[in-house]
Design an enzyme around this catalytic site. Structure first.
Site, short mmCIF file in Angstrom:
data_model
loop_
_atom_site.label_atom_id
_atom_site.label_comp_id
_atom_site.label_asym_id
_atom_site.label_seq_id
_atom_site.Cartn_x
_atom_site.Cartn_y
_atom_site.Cartn_z
N LYS A 125 0.49 -1.03 0.10
CA LYS A 125 -0.07 0.07 0.15
C LYS A 125 0.69 1.67 -0.18
O LYS A 125 2.05 1.24 0.76
CB LYS A 125 -1.13 0.08 1.54
CG LYS A 125 -2.36 0.68 1.21
CD LYS A 125 -3.14 -0.58 0.68
CE LYS A 125 -4.56 1.52 -0.10
NZ LYS A 125 -5.28 0.62 -0.21
N ASP A 165 -6.88 3.61 -4.81
CA ASP A 165 -7.89 4.47 -3.08
C ASP A 165 -8.34 5.59 -3.11
O ASP A 165 -8.17 6.13 -3.92
CB ASP A 165 -7.08 4.34 -2.14
CG ASP A 165 -7.31 3.12 -0.95
OD1 ASP A 165 -7.87 2.36 -0.59
OD2 ASP A 165 -7.42 4.04 0.36
#
Ligand code: NDP
Ligand code: 2IT
Length: 444
Positions: A125, A165
């Site tokens: 991430k 995201d």
């Protein structure tokens, strides 16, 4: 002390200032207790100690210039958490709240989520404390170019493949991709969520919201229920929320409330996802604007009270810890019987326990929202094969993957004596594949 307790104590001591990371590690490790009891070889190999330590964290300066000529400095990250079963894979988040704790929590979750998809992708991430709100397209472009000017050296189609995201959608992915290509000279499948004219996959935009509903539908059916005729509340109004609305509506439900960080709208006649799409994706405006389209709807300032709207099914699709005990109590007392997480860790640990203790069907994020990253992996396959599949082909694969995730989680929970606990089941099923790969690869 039991193995899991030892590891949890050490993680808490080492990461005392990372509350979100501690929250997810606590939830996952607690549900792995029966697995550790059955597999003493994992303790001997210090598997959990390795699992909670990212393989690598990259933190870097992101300087950029605004339209007035003023300089800005942001902090960028990429957390390359675990590559046991494939290249690091996971989104980039651009939001002022971004810090190492949040990205470590998201990266840790991603390991198990990606494993659950059944596809060969590791966990990662990244992101930045940049706030895209109110910025011009040129400012966002300059920021993205600066961000990629550092990130490019750490990623690659067989090494680490970022995606979107919160705050990172098609526009941002386009600018990031353009800069990667310019620096490296490579037309590579190094990002997913790309536009359809330059290597993107059909249905990736819709995938997380659709996948959430496919998973929820399977969970409902397995319990003799369905979306048909049900009232649904969805928090958020971004990528996940919009397409969750579309699919839930197609499956016969009525979505009566949606939100952004400022407030929520309530429309008892049902919210048309196309209106939200126009407000959020085209105009980049606030959800309050919905009243311009549907003057009979209500707008309430402040987003947290959205859970007081009566519904059968709640789909939290905004951000972490947005659904706490107070929200859970309101939902339960209004008769809500199913909750599935579109966002990552939207439900607090206490609220999750409350739902489970009251018999509310509860689909955890790493299973329920895995459709986005699963379709990203399908985008990677199409890029590698220099092919593109039809919308229907991708959607069918997505559907099958979500149905499998539901049943694999339910089965794992039953095998380890926790029948019906989809949280534990997802953690265990996701963990086992990664654990076996780590064991096979030796001490790395
Ligand atoms: P978007 O940026 O498209 O939308 C985010 C939405 O959540 C907006 O409505 C935003 O409101 C709201 N929101 C964000 N932060 C907060 C906050 N602190 N408090 C209240 N509301 C907030 O993001 P996505 O839809 O892509 O992501 C939503 C969630 O889904 C995240 O948890 C993400 O990690 C998760 N997810 C996303 C996937 C994807 O493919 N995109 C895949 C799997 C999970 P506002 O505009 O006011 O900020
Ligand atoms: O949380 C997530 O799974 C995502 N933001 C999607 C990641 C991806 O690589 O598509």
């Amino acid at each position: 002390m039991e193995y899991v307790d030892q590891v949890l104590a050490a993680v808490k001591e080492k990461n005392a200032y990372e509350p979100e990371f501690l929250q997810t590690v606590t939830e996952v490790l607690n549900s792995l207790r029966p697995v550790m009891a059955r597999h003493p070889e994992f303790q001997k190999a210090k598997l959990l100690e390795r699992l909670v330590e990212p393989e690598r964290i990259i933190s870097f300066r992101v300087p950029w210039v605004d339209d007035q000529g003023e300089y800005h400095i942001n902090r960028g990250f990429r957390v390359q958490f675990n590559s046991a079963i494939g290249p690091y894979k996971g989104g980039l988040r651009f939001h002022p709240s971004v810090n190492q704790s949040i990205l470590k929590f998201l990266g840790f979750e991603q390991i198990f989520k990606n494993s659950l998809t059944g596809l060969p992708i590791g966990g990662g991430k990244g992101g930045c404390d940049f706030d895209p709100k109110g910025k011009s397209d040129n400012e966002v472009m300059r920021f993205c170019q600066s961000f990629m000017t550092e990130l490019y050296r750490h990623i690659g189609p067989d090494c680490d493949v970022p995606a979107g995201d919160i705050g990172v959608g098609g526009r941002e992915i386009g600018y990031l991709y353009g800069q990667y290509k310019r620096i490296t000279g490579q037309y590579a499948g190094v990002l997913t969520g790309k536009g359809l004219t330059y290597g993107g996959s059909l249905a990736r935009t819709e995938a997380t919201g659709y996948g959430l509903c496919y998973y929820t539908d399977e969970m409902l059916r397995d319990n003799g229920k369905s979306f048909e005729g049900k009232t649904v509340v969805i928090s958020g109004s971004g990528n996940v929320a919009i397409y969750a609305n579309q699919k839930a509506t197609q499956l016969g439900a009525k979505v009566v409330a949606m939100s952004d960080s400022n407030g929520y709208i309530y429309d008892p006649n049902g919210i048309d996802y196309k209106v939200i799409q126009e407000i959020k994706e085209v105009k980049r405006a606030r959800i309050k604007t919905y009243l311009d389209y549907v003057p009979t709807a209500q707008y309430v300032e402040g987003c947290r009270k959205i859970w007081t709207i009566p519904c059968d099914i709640a789909l939290p699709c905004a951000t972490q810890n947005e659904l706490d005990v107070e929200g859970a109590q309101a939902l339960i007392s209004n008769g809500c019987f199913a909750v599935a997480e579109g966002a990552n860790m939207p439900t607090t640990l206490e609220a999750t326990e409350l739902f489970q203790s009251k018999g509310v069907l509860f689909g955890p994020a790493k299973a329920a929202n895995a459709g986005g990253v699963a379709t990203s992996a399908l985008e990677m396959s199409q890029n590698s094969a220099r092919m593109s599949w039809t919308f229907e082909e991708v959607d069918q694969k997505l559907h099958d993957i979500m149905v499998n995730i539901y049943h694999n989680s339910a089965k794992a929970a039953a095998e380890y004596g926790m029948e019906g606990d989809l949280v534990a089941g997802a953690n265990i099923a996701g963990f086992l594949k990664v654990a076996n790969a780590m064991m096979a690869q030796g001490l790395v």
